[in-house]
Design a protein around this motif. Structure first.
Motif, PDB file in Angstrom:
ATOM      1  N   THR A 149      38.630  49.566  17.310  1.00 51.68           N
ATOM      2  CA  THR A 149      39.687  48.554  17.201  1.00 51.68           C
ATOM      3  C   THR A 149      40.556  48.541  18.458  1.00 51.68           C
ATOM      4  OG1 THR A 149      39.721  48.809  14.793  1.00 51.68           O
ATOM      5  CG2 THR A 149      41.646  47.792  15.813  1.00 51.68           C
ATOM      6  N   ALA A 150      40.892  49.712  18.956  1.00 57.08           N
ATOM      7  CA  ALA A 150      41.697  49.781  20.167  1.00 57.08           C
ATOM      8  C   ALA A 150      40.916  49.287  21.380  1.00 57.08           C
ATOM      9  CB  ALA A 150      42.167  51.217  20.393  1.00 57.08           C
ATOM     10  N   LEU A 151      39.640  49.619  21.435  1.00 62.80           N
ATOM     11  CA  LEU A 151      38.819  49.160  22.562  1.00 62.80           C
ATOM     12  C   LEU A 151      38.703  47.637  22.571  1.00 62.80           C
ATOM     13  CD1 LEU A 151      37.022  50.091  24.956  1.00 62.80           C
ATOM     14  CD2 LEU A 151      35.079  50.023  23.374  1.00 62.80           C
ATOM     15  N   ASP A 152      38.561  47.049  21.394  1.00 66.47           N
ATOM     16  CA  ASP A 152      38.494  45.585  21.309  1.00 66.47           C
ATOM     17  C   ASP A 152      39.785  44.935  21.803  1.00 66.47           C
ATOM     18  OD1 ASP A 152      35.945  45.719  20.259  1.00 66.47           O
ATOM     19  OD2 ASP A 152      36.578  45.502  18.168  1.00 66.47           O
ATOM     20  N   ALA A 153      40.913  45.640  21.604  1.00 64.90           N
ATOM     21  CA  ALA A 153      42.206  45.089  22.009  1.00 64.90           C
ATOM     22  C   ALA A 153      42.577  45.449  23.450  1.00 64.90           C
ATOM     23  CB  ALA A 153      43.299  45.607  21.064  1.00 64.90           C
ATOM     24  N   LEU A 154      41.812  46.313  24.068  1.00 63.73           N
ATOM     25  CA  LEU A 154      42.151  46.793  25.411  1.00 63.73           C
ATOM     26  C   LEU A 154      41.923  45.705  26.462  1.00 63.73           C
ATOM     27  CD1 LEU A 154      42.911  49.259  27.222  1.00 63.73           C
ATOM     28  CD2 LEU A 154      40.453  49.712  27.405  1.00 63.73           C
ATOM     29  N   PRO A 155      42.941  45.344  27.242  1.00 65.84           N
ATOM     30  CA  PRO A 155      42.735  44.396  28.344  1.00 65.84           C
ATOM     31  C   PRO A 155      41.920  45.055  29.461  1.00 65.84           C
ATOM     32  CG  PRO A 155      45.062  44.514  27.688  1.00 65.84           C
ATOM     33  CD  PRO A 155      44.369  45.680  27.067  1.00 65.84           C
ATOM     34  N   ILE A 156      40.753  44.482  29.770  1.00 65.34           N
ATOM     35  CA  ILE A 156      39.861  45.032  30.792  1.00 65.34           C
ATOM     36  C   ILE A 156      39.521  43.934  31.785  1.00 65.34           C
ATOM     37  CG2 ILE A 156      37.677  46.223  31.251  1.00 65.34           C
ATOM     38  CD1 ILE A 156      37.599  47.000  28.286  1.00 65.34           C
ATOM     39  N   THR A 157      39.539  44.271  33.054  1.00 64.66           N
ATOM     40  CA  THR A 157      39.101  43.351  34.104  1.00 64.66           C
ATOM     41  C   THR A 157      37.875  43.934  34.781  1.00 64.66           C
ATOM     42  OG1 THR A 157      41.381  42.647  34.495  1.00 64.66           O
ATOM     43  CG2 THR A 157      39.750  42.118  36.198  1.00 64.66           C
ATOM     44  N   TRP A 158      36.807  43.127  34.860  1.00 64.08           N
ATOM     45  CA  TRP A 158      35.555  43.570  35.457  1.00 64.08           C
ATOM     46  C   TRP A 158      35.352  42.922  36.814  1.00 64.08           C
ATOM     47  CZ3 TRP A 158      33.936  47.398  32.552  1.00 64.08           C
ATOM     48  CH2 TRP A 158      34.062  47.342  31.158  1.00 64.08           C
ATOM     49  N   ASP A 159      34.736  43.652  37.710  1.00 64.49           N
ATOM     50  CA  ASP A 159      34.191  43.074  38.935  1.00 64.49           C
ATOM     51  C   ASP A 159      32.696  42.909  38.681  1.00 64.49           C
ATOM     52  OD1 ASP A 159      33.212  42.385  41.393  1.00 64.49           O
ATOM     53  OD2 ASP A 159      33.827  44.229  42.421  1.00 64.49           O
ATOM     54  N   GLU A 160      32.288  41.711  38.300  1.00 64.91           N
ATOM     55  CA  GLU A 160      30.920  41.508  37.839  1.00 64.91           C
ATOM     56  C   GLU A 160      29.914  41.421  38.972  1.00 64.91           C
ATOM     57  OE1 GLU A 160      31.142  38.131  35.255  1.00 64.91           O
ATOM     58  OE2 GLU A 160      32.096  39.274  33.652  1.00 64.91           O
TER      59      GLU A 160
END
Length: 732
Positions: free
Chosen positions: A283-294
């Motif tokens: 649940t926390a991981l789903d809510a975690l703001p993540i930015t990827w360098d794709e």
């Protein structure tokens, strides 16, 4: 038996010399326990009162026999078959046999007495039968020697039946349990005679499996079920575009959520949340703001990959798997050339048990618990990630809830260790979500194939050129295995006679080559590996040639297979089983396919109907010749199960790429066949002896081409691009 096989057998026997057995029995004096280092329900482990006779056999005073197993059990039944081989030569009571799994650390501490701990390529039995049988025979000889010495008689005057040693002349008898302690101190014989398979009474029989009870009563603990005191659960997420990087994440946004203990950077592309339960971590991981360098692969799609592979169909290539004569020259001059392009998609392993591992790290010691197909490589991966020497680490091998080749890779163990290293002293269970498991797979490689054949005016094949364009598993996963001819796995089922994946046809001029094209999607060995698509390509094209020549597909194959009697034998058996020479019922149509893979000869004949564009697979007859059979019931189960896997792939299996990432994320978008779609499968097991072939993978390869050839017979439509869910089978 080939010269190469004889040499390997001699090396195996040499490794089981007296010196090898003494090294293996170094801890034998009564008490020896290894495997799980904490209480767990499951297989009975050798306990303090037991006696280790040699590395493979432990006997308790109650006469129960523990046979140590060095290969992974993931539902294929190898564990039981391996135990049967040891028990056969040991002459013990099968009803008293249990097992114990070997850990890689223990194997290394004992000079690798259990040899190879890897499981793959249908090699569990065929790759270890000789030294396992020798291990059982040696233990028997030591037990008999101990009894004979106590009676003052010669060992050859004694007989054994079901673990009871008898001396007929004096009327005395004793049991294995009574002499096991003394036997452990007997010097192992330098040579033992193995039984002729015709005299087997345990091996070769359809005996009950020894790994079933704990599955039925629910006591079996798989890797994802494991619980340890004080354990935390970590759920990771990596960049969905393979090769992309983790740019940033906002740990503060979720650190205050219930149960969350840590939000961690794992490596350059992975972040993880550690919490007190899986659900809270997820649940926390789903809510975690993540930015990827794709990265640059973010623009890749299935269409751009297909274009790359299509270019390879006509490009120059140095990689040749099979060549005889001048196929290109004959084709350039031929009056009649038949040509067809085929393709095979990415597919996911999608085992029921998602990837998981539990690791406890301290500066001095690292222990990992989890399922793996490659225990030795797993130990190395854990040690490297832990920053510790391998002797300070251990991987406690657990049973596997499905794998199909996915756990030949150790990436999940590395990730689990990197996470646990940041939570020292605490056991941390790393679990992927189903979505992460699907996204971060090691996918069955995508390929295309162009086949061209020259037919003369009598329907004879004068030349065949088969160009495969696509991805290399070896180049990605095991680059050291690349050869001057590229990836040898690419040519499975297509190489000249004498190999374990030999082609079953003779062409006067043949060229089979590979244009390697590697998209960014990570490939892996998916059950059956490249034999699957190669069988579709060749067997469906042979069917095309038969129809182009105006000849029955079986009769056409017979002419091409005159020099391949073992290939032909299984094909004829499958054809007889389906009633090929008789007219099928109204609306029923038939197809054939054969291949050699993983050392075994296999064939299938299918009956299908197509009504209003809907396919119904009614019946499949499968024939297999693996040389020797250790457990006929298990062979039948494996062959039947392989058709579930192969037909699911043919009907539905497809992973597509959009914006650089795999689109299918769960079973709602990656379908498998249902019970009502499964045909009746009749298995013909026809061991001819003289060699040891595999069972778990070969027959997957003939599932699709047999059905596809029957579909053509039913509809007149040739399916060259899978899966079938994308094909309109309605009449035009």
């Amino acid at each position: 038996m080939t010269t190469q096989h004889q040499a390997a057998t001699q090396r195996d026997r040499a490794a089981l010399s007296r010196r090898g057995f003494l090294a293996g029995a170094g801890a034998a004096a009564g008490a020896f326990t290894f495997g799980f280092s904490f209480p767990l329900p499951g297989p009975a482990l050798a306990q303090a009162a037991a006696s280790e006779v040699n590395a493979w056999v432990v006997i308790r005073p109650d006469e129960s026999v523990v046979i140590r197993i060095a290969r992974a059990e993931m539902g294929q039944g190898a564990l039981t078959g391996l135990a049967q081989l040891v028990a056969e030569e040991l002459d013990c009571d099968w009803d008293k046999v249990g097992f114990e799994l070997v850990s890689p650390g223990e194997n290394r501490r004992r000079a690798s007495v259990w040899r190879d701990l890897s499981t793959g390529g249908s090699r569990s039995i065929r790759g270890s039968h000789d030294y396992l049988r020798t291990g059982g025979a040696t233990a028997r000889a030591m037990l008999v020697q101990a009894a004979a010495e106590s009676w003052g008689v010669k060992p050859e005057q004694c007989t054994v039946s079901k673990g009871v040693i008898s001396h007929a002349a004096s009327g005395r008898s004793t049991t294995y349990g009574a002499v096991a302690g003394a036997a452990s101190r007997v010097p192992p014989p330098t040579e033992v005679k193995l039984k002729d398979p015709k005299d087997w009474i345990i091996a070769g029989q359809p005996l009950k499996r020894i790994d079933t009870r704990d599955k039925l009563d629910g006591s079996l603990v798989y890797g994802m079920d494991l619980t340890l005191p004080g354990m935390l659960v970590a759920v990771p997420k990596a960049c969905p575009v393979h090769g992309g990087k983790l740019k940033s994440f906002d740990a503060a946004a979720v650190s205050g959520m219930r149960g969350v203990k840590h939000v961690l950077k794992v490596d350059d592309e992975t972040v993880a949340v550690v919490a007190d339960t899986f659900w809270r971590a997820k649940t926390a991981l789903d809510a975690l703001p993540i930015t990827w360098d794709e990265g640059p692969s973010a623009s890749v799609s299935s269409e751009t990959i297909a274009q790359m592979l299509h270019e390879g169909l006509t490009a120059d290539t140095p990689y040749i798997g099979n060549r005889a004569g001048d196929a290109k020259g004959v084709l350039s001059r031929a009056a009649r050339v038949i040509e067809a392009d085929y393709s095979f998609p990415y597919q996911n392993h999608a085992p029921m048990e998602v990837l998981s591992a539990t690791v406890r790290w301290t500066p001095e010691r690292c222990d990992a618990w989890g399922p793996t197909q490659v225990a030795d490589a797993a130990l190395d991966a854990v040690a490297q990630a832990a920053g510790l020497p391998p002797e300070a680490c251990e991987v406690h091998v657990m049973r596997i809830g499905g794998s199909f080749g996915r756990r030949l890779q150790t990436d999940y163990l590395r990730i689990a260790t990197l996470i646990a290293k940041q939570v020292p002293g605490t056991p941390v269970k790393m679990m992927w979500t189903r979505e992460e498991d699907m996204a971060q797979g090691r996918f069955h490689p995508v390929t295309q194939c162009r086949l061209r054949a020259a037919l003369d005016d009598k329907g004879n094949v004068e030349a065949l050129h088969m160009r495969i364009s696509g991805q290399s598993i070896v180049a990605y996963a095991w680059p050291a295995r690349m050869t001057a001819n590229g990836d040898p796995f690419v040519f499975q089922g297509l190489v000249p006679a004498g190999a374990e994946m030999a082609i079953g046809y003779t062409f006067p001029n043949v060229l089979i080559d590979h244009a390697m094209r590697n998209p960014h999607i990570r490939p892996g060995a998916w059950r059956g590996v490249n034999l699957n698509q190669n069988a579709v390509y060749l067997e469906c094209f042979i069917d095309e040639l038969a129809h182009a020549a105006g000849e029955d597909p079986l009769a056409f194959r017979r002419r091409l297979m005159a020099n391949h009697p073992q290939h032909l034998a299984v094909l004829e058996a499958a054809a007889r089983g389906i009633g090929w020479e008789t007219k099928p019922a109204q609306g029923i149509h038939r197809g054939l396919a054969q291949v050699m893979g993983f050392g075994s000869y296999v064939a299938a004949a299918a009956e299908v109907s197509v009504a209003s564009g809907k396919l119904k697979i009614h019946r499949i007859v499968a024939a297999t010749d693996p040389g020797h059979v250790v457990n006929p019931q298990q062979v039948e189960a494996q062959v039947t199960g392989s058709f579930v896997y192969g037909l699911s792939a043919m009907l539905y299996g497809e992973c597509t790429v959009k914006n650089g990432r795999i689109e299918q994320s769960n079973f709602d978008t990656y379908n498998v066949m249902r019970l009502d779609e499964m045909p009746q499968v009749e298995v013909i097991v026809m061991p001819s002896g003289g060699f040891w072939g595999g069972v778990g993978e070969p027959t997957i390869a003939v599932a699709a081409p047999a059905v596809l050839n029957a579909v053509f017979a039913a509809t007149g439509k040739r399916v060259r691009h899978l899966p079938l869910k994308n094909v309109d089978l309605g009449t035009s």
